[in-house]
Write a protein that holds these residues in place. Structure first.
Motif, short mmCIF file in Angstrom:
data_model
loop_
_atom_site.label_atom_id
_atom_site.label_comp_id
_atom_site.label_asym_id
_atom_site.label_seq_id
_atom_site.Cartn_x
_atom_site.Cartn_y
_atom_site.Cartn_z
N THR A 226 0.91 -1.56 -0.08
CA THR A 226 -0.25 0.37 -0.09
C THR A 226 0.83 1.40 -0.31
O THR A 226 0.72 1.99 -0.63
CB THR A 226 -1.43 0.23 1.37
N ALA A 227 2.57 1.15 0.59
CA ALA A 227 2.36 2.66 0.62
C ALA A 227 3.47 2.57 -0.39
O ALA A 227 3.42 3.73 -0.41
CB ALA A 227 3.34 2.03 2.27
N THR A 228 4.16 1.81 -0.69
CA THR A 228 4.46 1.69 -2.34
C THR A 228 3.27 1.86 -2.76
O THR A 228 4.07 3.05 -4.16
CB THR A 228 4.76 0.52 -2.75
N LEU A 229 2.27 1.72 -3.44
CA LEU A 229 1.17 1.85 -4.54
C LEU A 229 0.65 3.92 -4.27
O LEU A 229 0.88 4.74 -5.43
CB LEU A 229 0.22 1.13 -3.99
N VAL A 230 1.33 3.76 -2.71
CA VAL A 230 0.49 5.29 -2.93
C VAL A 230 1.74 6.06 -3.07
O VAL A 230 1.30 7.41 -3.78
CB VAL A 230 0.47 5.76 -1.55
#
Length: 227
Positions: free
Chosen positions: A89-93
């Motif tokens: 999720t952090a990478t996607l954001v």
């Protein structure tokens, strides 16, 4: 001698209409529960409305990509958000926020041949992506490309676009469950009102400092400026 008739006892029945009935007492705490549920629905509707308004200020591709991938990335395992979920999720954001920033530097322009060209603005000029050959490139004068170079206002819009995307991402319920499972009342109140405040601030910035760029991914249907 005639006998006296037996005494008759008359019993009067009083009918009670529906208007005279006393309504049953509400159970204690029932009204408070319905009020709380209504308040929660109002707050959720306010967050969704604010997030939808913010999404209109972003490139369409970034919003669609987040809406498509976020439910899978933030899907908890029996209520537990695993480290893999947090990293994904952090990478996607982070990646989509960077795209929102970079797409703010793109622009479109209609050439002399009435063809729509896309490119990215740089401090020295404008680099076109979709030249089909050297003949098209020679039709453009160097001064025309230099007019489309980066301006200080472009950096402001790029930063605002990245912050707006982060606000939309952090207003997502799945991300909040994964990163803030035990959020305090102060944190919950901040996450609830952040989209509304950012919608007002970003709209104010775009209204006072409008941009003429029509970059990649933005759903503006008006034709680009002519060269």
């Amino acid at each position: 001698m005639a006998s006296l008739p037996p005494s008759v006892t008359v019993i009067q029945m009083t009918s009670q209409t529906n208007d005279d009935r006393v309504p049953p007492a509400m159970p204690k705490g029932a009204d408070d529960g319905s009020t709380t549920m209504a308040a929660n629905r109002t707050a959720a509707d306010k967050v969704m409305s604010s997030a939808a308004n913010l999404a209109q200020l972003l490139p369409t591709g970034t919003v669609l990509a987040y809406q498509a991938l976020s439910p899978s990335f933030t899907n908890t395992n029996h209520g537990t958000c695993l480290p893999a979920n947090k990293w994904l999720t952090a990478t996607l954001v982070a990646v989509l926020a960077a795209f929102s920033l970079l797409f703010s530097f793109t622009d479109s322009v209609v050439g002399r041949d009435s063809k729509l060209y896309y490119g990215v603005a740089t401090p020295h000029g404008f680099n076109v992506f979709n030249f089909s050959g050297e003949e098209e490139e020679r039709e453009w004068a160097l001064g025309e490309l230099q007019k489309l170079r980066l301006q200080p206002l472009d950096y402001v819009h790029a930063v605002v676009a990245a912050v707006v995307f982060l606000t939309v991402a952090f207003s997502d319920a799945g991300l909040q469950r994964c990163f803030f499972p035990n959020a305090s009342n102060n944190t919950s109140e901040l996450l609830k009102n952040l989209p509304l405040g950012m919608a007002f601030l970003s709209s104010f910035v775009y209204m006072i400092f409008p941009t003429k760029r029509k970059g990649i991914g933005y759903n503006d249907t008006t034709p680009g400026k002519k060269a």
